[in-house]
Every structure is written in structure tokens, then in C-alpha cells.
Design a protein around this motif. Structure first.
Motif, PDB file in Angstrom:
ATOM      1  N   GLY A  10      58.183  66.105  22.324  1.00 45.50           N
ATOM      2  CA  GLY A  10      57.858  64.613  22.253  1.00 45.50           C
ATOM      3  C   GLY A  10      58.332  63.907  21.098  1.00 45.50           C
ATOM      4  O   GLY A  10      58.389  62.588  21.290  1.00 45.50           O
ATOM      5  N   ILE A  12      57.509  62.767  17.929  1.00 44.17           N
ATOM      6  CA  ILE A  12      56.765  61.782  17.571  1.00 44.17           C
ATOM      7  C   ILE A  12      56.568  62.044  16.099  1.00 44.17           C
ATOM      8  O   ILE A  12      56.266  63.225  15.800  1.00 44.17           O
ATOM      9  CB  ILE A  12      55.273  61.962  18.281  1.00 44.17           C
ATOM     10  N   THR A  14      53.953  61.157  13.272  1.00 50.11           N
ATOM     11  CA  THR A  14      52.818  60.335  13.255  1.00 50.11           C
ATOM     12  C   THR A  14      52.687  59.226  12.049  1.00 50.11           C
ATOM     13  O   THR A  14      51.963  58.222  12.205  1.00 50.11           O
ATOM     14  CB  THR A  14      51.594  61.350  12.820  1.00 50.11           C
ATOM     15  N   SER A  17      54.355  56.305  14.466  1.00 52.27           N
ATOM     16  CA  SER A  17      54.134  55.984  15.839  1.00 52.27           C
ATOM     17  C   SER A  17      52.923  55.435  15.595  1.00 52.27           C
ATOM     18  O   SER A  17      52.095  55.551  14.568  1.00 52.27           O
ATOM     19  CB  SER A  17      53.869  57.442  16.563  1.00 52.27           C
ATOM     20  N   ASP A  19      48.836  54.801  16.322  1.00 47.78           N
ATOM     21  CA  ASP A  19      47.769  55.604  16.306  1.00 47.78           C
ATOM     22  C   ASP A  19      47.202  55.948  17.787  1.00 47.78           C
ATOM     23  O   ASP A  19      46.827  56.958  18.095  1.00 47.78           O
ATOM     24  CB  ASP A  19      46.413  55.148  15.726  1.00 47.78           C
ATOM     25  N   SER A  20      47.405  55.023  18.678  1.00 53.19           N
ATOM     26  CA  SER A  20      47.027  55.115  20.214  1.00 53.19           C
ATOM     27  C   SER A  20      48.030  56.051  21.100  1.00 53.19           C
ATOM     28  O   SER A  20      47.449  57.132  21.663  1.00 53.19           O
ATOM     29  CB  SER A  20      47.261  53.765  20.921  1.00 53.19           C
ATOM     30  N   ILE A  21      49.300  56.555  20.623  1.00 52.58           N
ATOM     31  CA  ILE A  21      50.133  57.121  20.975  1.00 52.58           C
ATOM     32  C   ILE A  21      49.675  58.650  20.433  1.00 52.58           C
ATOM     33  O   ILE A  21      49.719  59.674  21.193  1.00 52.58           O
ATOM     34  CB  ILE A  21      51.590  57.148  20.635  1.00 52.58           C
ATOM     35  N   VAL A  22      49.579  58.722  19.114  1.00 52.31           N
ATOM     36  CA  VAL A  22      49.429  60.112  18.378  1.00 52.31           C
ATOM     37  C   VAL A  22      47.859  60.489  19.391  1.00 52.31           C
ATOM     38  O   VAL A  22      47.468  61.627  19.517  1.00 52.31           O
ATOM     39  CB  VAL A  22      49.093  60.042  16.962  1.00 52.31           C
ATOM     40  N   ASP A  23      46.817  59.670  19.506  1.00 53.37           N
ATOM     41  CA  ASP A  23      45.613  59.836  19.882  1.00 53.37           C
ATOM     42  C   ASP A  23      45.880  60.301  21.458  1.00 53.37           C
ATOM     43  O   ASP A  23      45.131  61.326  21.836  1.00 53.37           O
ATOM     44  CB  ASP A  23      44.604  58.619  20.039  1.00 53.37           C
ATOM     45  N   LEU A  24      46.818  59.686  22.173  1.00 53.43           N
ATOM     46  CA  LEU A  24      47.191  60.150  23.495  1.00 53.43           C
ATOM     47  C   LEU A  24      47.438  61.495  23.482  1.00 53.43           C
ATOM     48  O   LEU A  24      47.228  62.417  24.437  1.00 53.43           O
ATOM     49  CB  LEU A  24      48.064  59.238  24.151  1.00 53.43           C
ATOM     50  N   TYR A  25      48.521  61.872  22.650  1.00 61.95           N
ATOM     51  CA  TYR A  25      48.948  63.097  22.498  1.00 61.95           C
ATOM     52  C   TYR A  25      47.920  64.140  22.292  1.00 61.95           C
ATOM     53  O   TYR A  25      47.851  65.466  22.714  1.00 61.95           O
ATOM     54  CB  TYR A  25      50.129  63.404  21.869  1.00 61.95           C
TER      55      TYR A  25
END
Length: 191
Positions: A10, A12, A14, A17, A19-25
Motif C-alpha cells: 500500500g 503508506i 504513517t 499519511s 490517521d484515518s488511512i492508517v486506522d482503515l488499513y
């Protein structure tokens, strides 16, 4: 802290990126891990129900795995198992007394160690010695014993070392006398 993790799958970082993207992954990874775990457990349950069981024969006094993968009785060890059940059911010896007796004879567990009370208890409670396989008895993470309705029992899976009647007599005595650690008599249900 300023410490980041780079997730190759992906691409990414951290630190760069949201936080919402990290939380999603993280949520996706957790769901995938849970799904794999559920699939493995389902497969094991189905395998057991169909009669294809997996046993840890190295911790099963009295048995070894033959060249064909089927459990075979080890006669010398099987005599120890029969002795334990006989002393418990017919000789009315306590588990502690049996443990002392086995060790006084110089007998060892299948791991070559002296017997302990818990190893004798394990043998007396294991339906494997009557030829049956029990699976799903405990929760892996906590070792908590599940309700017996959740257990899967596969009767007649391998050669028995003791009779079913002797095993059931041992269970009857064990459950009549068993008291959980640190329990007072008034706290123990007799049902």
C-alpha cells in the motif's frame, strides 16, 4: 514521538499519511487476520467431525504414531496407564498417592520425567485412553474449559488401552471428589 512505520503493501508512511488511512488499513488487517483464524478453526472442526483428527502423540503416554500416521499402542507405557486407572478406580488410591507410588517404582512420563499430580489427573480425565478423541475442550487463549456441549468427541478413533467402563468409573469418582482450587465446600455445586 516522531516514529513512523512504512507499510510496503500500500506504500503508506504513517508519518506522512492521515490517521484515518492508517486506522482503515489497521481495521482491514485485523479483519483479514480474524477471517483467516475463523477459516482455520472451521476447517479443523470439520476435519474432526469427519474423523480425521490430529493428536499430539508425543504427549500421549501409551501411544506413538506408526509409519502410516496411525496411533499405535506402546505396550510398556500402556501398562503404566492401566496401572493408574486400576489403582484409582479399583484400589481407591488418591491421585497424590498414585503419583507417589509411580515415582517410588521409578516409572517416568513419556517425556522421561517423574510423575506429577497434574500428569496423573490429565491421564485419568483423557478419553483418548478409551480410544476416543476429544477436541475443542478448552479455549486456547485462556485454557478455560468449555461447556461439554461444545466439545467434539470422536469415539473409537484408535486402539483403546482401557475399557470405556473403566474410564467412565474414573470420571464418576473424579467428579464426585473434585474441588476447584481455593473453593470452600459451600461454594462448590454438587449438581
Amino acid at each position: 514521538m516522531g516514529i513512523g512505520v512504512y507499510i510496503e503493501l500500500g506504500g503508506i508512511n504513517t508519518l506522512a499519511s492521515p490517521d484515518s488511512i492508517v486506522d482503515l488499513y489497521t481495521a482491514f488487517d485485523q479483519a483479514e487476520s480474524q477471517n483467516k483464524s475463523d477459516n482455520i478453526k472451521f476447517g479443523l472442526r470439520q476435519r474432526m467431525k469427519s474423523g480425521k483428527t490430529m493428536l499430539n502423540h508425543s504427549q500421549f503416554l501409551g501411544y506413538t504414531k506408526g509409519p502410516d500416521g496411525v496411533l499405535q499402542v506402546v505396550p510398556e507405557e500402556a501398562e503404566i496407564v492401566r496401572l493408574i486407572f486400576d489403582k484409582y478406580v479399583n484400589g481407591r488410591m488418591s491421585i497424590f498417592a498414585i503419583t507417589k507410588y509411580l515415582n517410588s517404582l521409578g516409572l517416568k512420563t513419556n517425556r522421561g520425567k517423574p510423575f506429577e499430580k497434574r500428569s496423573v489427573e490429565y491421564i485419568l480425565q483423557n478419553p483418548g485412553y478409551a480410544g476416543d478423541v476429544r477436541w475443542n475442550r478448552t479455549v486456547n487463549e485462556t485454557k478455560e474449559v468449555r461447556d461439554p456441549s461444545e466439545w467434539i468427541i470422536r469415539p473409537g478413533h484408535h486402539p483403546a488401552i482401557i475399557s470405556k467402563d473403566l474410564f467412565l468409573a474414573a470420571q464418576k469418582r473424579f467428579h464426585a471428589e473434585y474441588r476447584p482450587k481455593n473453593a470452600k465446600l459451600a461454594e462448590v455445586s454438587t449438581e
